[in-house]
Design an enzyme around this catalytic site. Structure first.
Site, PDB file in Angstrom:
ATOM      1  N   GLU A   1       6.264  -9.721  60.266  1.00  0.00           N
ATOM      2  CA  GLU A   1       5.487  -9.920  61.582  1.00  0.00           C
ATOM      3  C   GLU A   1       3.870  -9.940  61.548  1.00  0.00           C
ATOM      4  O   GLU A   1       3.422  -8.926  61.530  1.00  0.00           O
ATOM      5  CB  GLU A   1       5.643  -8.397  62.446  1.00  0.00           C
ATOM      6  CG  GLU A   1       7.405  -9.287  63.090  1.00  0.00           C
ATOM      7  CD  GLU A   1       6.732 -10.025  64.135  1.00  0.00           C
ATOM      8  OE1 GLU A   1       5.782 -10.644  64.353  1.00  0.00           O
ATOM      9  OE2 GLU A   1       8.061 -11.202  64.009  1.00  0.00           O
TER      10      GLU A   1
HETATM   11  C1  LIG Z   1      12.320 -10.580  54.635  1.00  0.00           C
HETATM   12  C2  LIG Z   1      11.795 -10.978  55.882  1.00  0.00           C
HETATM   13  C3  LIG Z   1      12.602 -11.166  56.741  1.00  0.00           C
HETATM   14  C4  LIG Z   1      11.236 -12.575  57.007  1.00  0.00           C
HETATM   15  N1  LIG Z   1      12.010 -13.230  58.367  1.00  0.00           N
HETATM   16  C5  LIG Z   1      11.284 -13.800  59.306  1.00  0.00           C
HETATM   17  C6  LIG Z   1      12.150 -14.578  60.459  1.00  0.00           C
HETATM   18  O1  LIG Z   1      12.783 -14.354  60.553  1.00  0.00           O
HETATM   19  N2  LIG Z   1      11.012 -15.774  60.685  1.00  0.00           N
HETATM   20  C7  LIG Z   1       9.535 -15.597  59.971  1.00  0.00           C
HETATM   21  O2  LIG Z   1       8.946 -17.109  60.776  1.00  0.00           O
HETATM   22  N3  LIG Z   1       9.291 -15.397  59.230  1.00  0.00           N
HETATM   23  C8  LIG Z   1      10.112 -14.288  58.630  1.00  0.00           C
HETATM   24  N4  LIG Z   1       9.886 -13.951  57.189  1.00  0.00           N
HETATM   25  C9  LIG Z   1       7.622 -14.307  56.948  1.00  0.00           C
HETATM   26  C10 LIG Z   1       7.427 -12.927  57.457  1.00  0.00           C
HETATM   27  O3  LIG Z   1       6.673 -12.814  58.297  1.00  0.00           O
HETATM   28  C11 LIG Z   1       5.713 -13.467  56.224  1.00  0.00           C
HETATM   29  O4  LIG Z   1       6.648 -13.722  54.849  1.00  0.00           O
HETATM   30  C12 LIG Z   1       4.945 -12.906  56.110  1.00  0.00           C
HETATM   31  O5  LIG Z   1       3.781 -13.448  57.349  1.00  0.00           O
HETATM   32  C13 LIG Z   1       3.757 -13.214  55.329  1.00  0.00           C
HETATM   33  O6  LIG Z   1       3.439 -14.818  54.763  1.00  0.00           O
HETATM   34  P1  LIG Z   1       3.831 -14.802  53.565  1.00  0.00           P
HETATM   35  O7  LIG Z   1       5.022 -14.622  52.921  1.00  0.00           O
HETATM   36  O8  LIG Z   1       3.284 -16.888  53.260  1.00  0.00           O
HETATM   37  O9  LIG Z   1       1.900 -14.106  52.201  1.00  0.00           O
HETATM   38  P2  LIG Z   1       1.080 -15.239  51.674  1.00  0.00           P
HETATM   39  O10 LIG Z   1       0.499 -14.909  53.719  1.00  0.00           O
HETATM   40  O11 LIG Z   1       0.866 -15.645  52.042  1.00  0.00           O
HETATM   41  O12 LIG Z   1       0.347 -14.100  52.022  1.00  0.00           O
HETATM   42  C14 LIG Z   1       0.102 -13.059  50.420  1.00  0.00           C
HETATM   43  C15 LIG Z   1      -0.980 -11.761  50.854  1.00  0.00           C
HETATM   44  O13 LIG Z   1      -2.359 -12.900  50.988  1.00  0.00           O
HETATM   45  C16 LIG Z   1      -2.839 -11.715  51.857  1.00  0.00           C
HETATM   46  N5  LIG Z   1      -3.105 -12.867  53.338  1.00  0.00           N
HETATM   47  C17 LIG Z   1      -3.090 -14.217  53.654  1.00  0.00           C
HETATM   48  N6  LIG Z   1      -3.998 -14.430  54.923  1.00  0.00           N
HETATM   49  C18 LIG Z   1      -4.862 -13.698  54.785  1.00  0.00           C
HETATM   50  C19 LIG Z   1      -6.112 -13.183  55.825  1.00  0.00           C
HETATM   51  N7  LIG Z   1      -6.195 -14.648  56.583  1.00  0.00           N
HETATM   52  N8  LIG Z   1      -6.468 -12.067  55.350  1.00  0.00           N
HETATM   53  C20 LIG Z   1      -6.029 -11.227  54.107  1.00  0.00           C
HETATM   54  N9  LIG Z   1      -4.858 -11.945  54.077  1.00  0.00           N
HETATM   55  C21 LIG Z   1      -4.611 -12.691  53.617  1.00  0.00           C
HETATM   56  C22 LIG Z   1      -2.072 -11.282  52.949  1.00  0.00           C
HETATM   57  O14 LIG Z   1      -1.913 -10.180  53.471  1.00  0.00           O
HETATM   58  C23 LIG Z   1      -0.426 -10.992  51.339  1.00  0.00           C
HETATM   59  O15 LIG Z   1      -0.673  -9.996  50.629  1.00  0.00           O
HETATM   60  C24 LIG Z   1      10.577 -12.590  56.761  1.00  0.00           C
HETATM   61  C25 LIG Z   1       9.908 -13.037  55.457  1.00  0.00           C
HETATM   62  C26 LIG Z   1      10.607 -11.769  55.107  1.00  0.00           C
HETATM   63  C27 LIG Z   1      10.895 -11.407  53.627  1.00  0.00           C
END
Ligand SMILES: Cc1cc2nc3c(=O)[nH]c(=O)nc-3n(C[C@H](O)[C@H](O)[C@H](O)COP(=O)(O)OP(=O)(O)OC[C@H]3O[C@@H](n4cnc5c(N)ncnc54)[C@H](O)[C@@H]3O)c2cc1C
Length: 600
Positions: free
Chosen positions: A442
């Site tokens: 989230e």
């Molecule tokens: C167990 C689990 C359940 C989940 N459930 C759902 C679900 O039901 N539905 C769904 O759609 N998604 C779901 N997710 C996905 C989750 O919302 C994302 O993993 C999360 O939003 C982060 O995206 P990412 O993993 O691609 O990380 P990235 O976006 O690649 O981020 C990696 C790092 O970069 C940083 N970063 C990226 N962009 C920025 C920025 N603009 N400014 C500052 N820092 C930044 C982040 O803070 C983080 O530290 C789930 C994930 C997990 C692990």
């Protein structure tokens, strides 16, 4: 052995004294939320959490959800039955609209109940949590037909919902979504693409699952303005509304995770056989906008997860600290040989830190929950607007700070157990692992902090932030000028916290305009500062109310005295970190972004 017991006394105090439940009950549509009725609801929820959900938590962690060869998902033994008890007892629709079969209770009451589900079994509650998000998305923007077809079943819980946002190349940046939706002659769409990390994307609880999916139309503009939202059911409802033909959406694998093992985290494939049939929610290309409105509630819920899991870790740590005999406690009866570790001052410090963080984050969350109710239902438009501005400011704080605090609290809980904390049998490790996801999904803490610094602070020139800070400052001033020694100490510490907050707001607003990279480098420090000071605010109010009640001979004196002691600990041991967070927010910001990327 520790069994979760909902902290009803503290919840009631936070609801009645701090969040102003009696005022909420005066809002149109909230008349049933009288304190006595709410107390009875909380007691029933507490029983359900202790008797049904808590006993499944450890087995769920050990067994986990499994993907079977036929593509179905089996949740751990007992979870399905628990889900049906949950639904039959009406817990799913507690705060949902009576129009669709919900009970229409205020958000602030639902928050206290939800905290219990998270505390007793976080992996279980993710299913209702995601359903709630999907309901909200359809209710706010869906056509009358979509509402009629899906909401009664989803509110009842006989069908569940999911949120399909994330893709391999689109996580924090949802503008990068690539899933496609092609319009059909009959007004429906054929959806194809892959979604990852989808919570409860497949499971064995219900006969149907309603996926809310972000996708692009063929002619959509690039970026955030080109994303639409679709309802894609697992089984397409037939003319009678029953699950009919199987749709072209399947779970192709489950993630192996650090925690929340009982919650299936699915890779979902859409359109392997030509396209999954979907229905658009609202207007084309406005999906992300709709999603952001819905996300407020989901983010708030994840903040409550942080508080729930912290409470659970605390209760387990207290139970262990009472039982574990080790050494003679410094400064106690010299004749005593050895005693329980709860007598060691450092163990006390750990438990007190956990307790103070929990009470503060809970109070802030419930106060925000009450403001959500006023923002939605207050008869006066100007009052609604003011409450909404407060809610908008607080959502990233409740989400970001309560979940970051949960990391510290779950870690301290493990530390209280010594070596046994590192061993899975005690259960402390599970809370530590489960808590870890809350700062990530989230929207990560970094994303919450950017939202707080940019949209919620800089955009209105710091006006809302300063208005809330002034309100906190007034409490600090009143307490610092009073006669009671505890309240004076609390007031003085809170005043210092407010000063640090004001300095930081004054720095962030112009910095955001002139050098956004520098302003955002310390935004997590800014978010933590807000969380800390907002917690101090509510702890100060709590201490003031408890002192007044003690003087008047009202209430349970032990509880009230403990409230004052915990507030004083918060003020003197935790609130002084405000200076460090202010430094983290503003200091070193240029250095943080100065090195070239290849220097790391
Ligand atoms: C167990 C689990 C359940 C989940 N459930 C759902 C679900 O039901 N539905 C769904 O759609 N998604 C779901 N997710 C996905 C989750 O919302 C994302 O993993 C999360 O939003 C982060 O995206 P990412 O993993 O691609 O990380 P990235 O976006 O690649 O981020 C990696 C790092 O970069 C940083 N970063 C990226 N962009 C920025 C920025 N603009 N400014 C500052 N820092 C930044 C982040 O803070 C983080 O530290 C789930 C994930 C997990 C692990």
């Amino acid at each position: 052995m520790s069994t979760y017991r909902a902290p009803l006394e503290d919840m009631q105090f936070a609801l009645n004294e701090l969040a102003g439940l009696a005022e909420v009950a005066k809002l149109p549509g909230c008349e049933e939320a009288e304190p006595q009725t709410v107390a009875a609801i909380l007691e029933e929820a507490a029983k359900f959490a202790s008797d049904v959900l808590d006993p499944l938590n450890r087995a769920g962690d050990q067994r986990g959800a499994r993907l079977l060869e036929d593509g179905s998902v089996r949740t751990p033994q007992g979870f399905r039955d628990a889900y049906w008890k949950f639904v039959e007892n009406g817990w799913n629709g507690l705060a949902k609209s009576p129009e669709f079969g919900g009970q229409g209770l205020p958000q602030v009451v639902a928050a206290a109940v939800e905290e219990m589900w998270h505390a007793s079994n976080m992996a279980f509650d993710l299913c209702p949590l995601l359903t709630q998000g999907a309901i909200e998305a359809i209710e706010l923007n869906g056509s009358a037909e979509l509402k009629e077809r899906y909401l009664p079943k989803m509110v009842a819980g006989t069908w569940t919902g999911t949120m399909n946002l994330t893709e391999p190349a689109a996580g924090s940046d949802l503008a990068a979504v690539r899933t496609r939706a092609v319009p059909q002659a009959d007004g429906t769409y054929l959806v194809s693409g892959q979604k990852i990390f989808i919570t409860y994307g497949e499971h064995d609880y219900t006969e149907n699952i309603v996926h809310l999916v972000l996708a692009r139309l063929p002619d959509a503009p690039e970026g955030v303005k080109g994303i639409s939202l679709f309802v894609v059911p697992k089984f397409i409802p037939d003319a009678s509304g029953k699950p009919g033909r199987r749709n072209d959406v399947h779970c192709v694998s489950l993630e192996h995770k650090l925690g929340i093992h009982a919650s299936p985290t699915c890779v979902m494939s859409y359109g392997d056989k030509g396209g999954a049939k979907g229905w658009i929610v609202g207007e084309p290309n406005r999906g992300l906008e709709y999603m952001f409105v819905m996300m407020n509630l989901a983010r708030y819920s994840v903040g409550l997860e942080g508080i729930g899991i912290s409470e659970r870790a605390y209760q387990r740590a207290v139970a262990y600290a009472r039982e574990r005999v080790q050494g003679r406690a410094a400064g106690l009866d010299k004749g005593a040989k050895t005693g329980p570790i709860i007598e060691h001052p450092d163990v006390r410090r750990m438990l007190m830190t956990m307790r103070a963080w929990i009470e503060a984050t809970r109070a802030v969350a419930y106060v925000t929950g009450a403001a959500m109710d006023s923002a939605a239902r207050h008869p006066d438009a100007q009052a609604r607007k003011l409450h909404q501005a407060f809610v908008d400011l607080m959502i990233p704080i409740v989400k970001g700070h309560s979940t970051e605090v949960a990391q510290e609290v779950a870690s301290l809980g493990l530390q209280v157990h010594g070596g046994m904390g590192f061993i899975e049998e005690t259960g402390a490790a599970q809370h530590y692992r489960d808590a870890r996801i809350t700062t990530i999904y989230e929207g990560t803490t970094g994303i919450q902090a950017n939202d707080l610094a940019g949209r919620k602070t800089a955009r209105d020139g710091g006006a809302t932030a300063k208005a809330v800070s002034r309100e906190i400052g007034a409490v600090a001033k009143r307490l610092a000028a009073g006669a009671d020694a505890d309240l004076r100490a609390i007031g003085a510490s809170l005043a210092a916290g407010v000063a640090a907050l004001d300095r930081t707001i004054d720095w962030i607003v112009p910095a955001y305009g002139s050098n956004t990279r520098v302003a955002l480098a310390g935004s997590v420090g800014y978010l933590r500062l807000w969380g800390l000071v907002a917690g101090g605010w509510q702890m100060a109010r709590a201490a003031e109310i408890a002192t007044r009640k003690l003087a008047a001979g009202e209430g349970d004196p032990d509880f009230l005295r403990a409230k004052v002691t915990t507030a004083r600990f918060y003020a003197e041991a935790l609130l002084p970190q405000a200076g460090s967070y202010a430094a983290l927010a503003t200091g070193g910001a240029e250095a943080a972004v100065a090195l070239a990327a290849d220097r790391f």
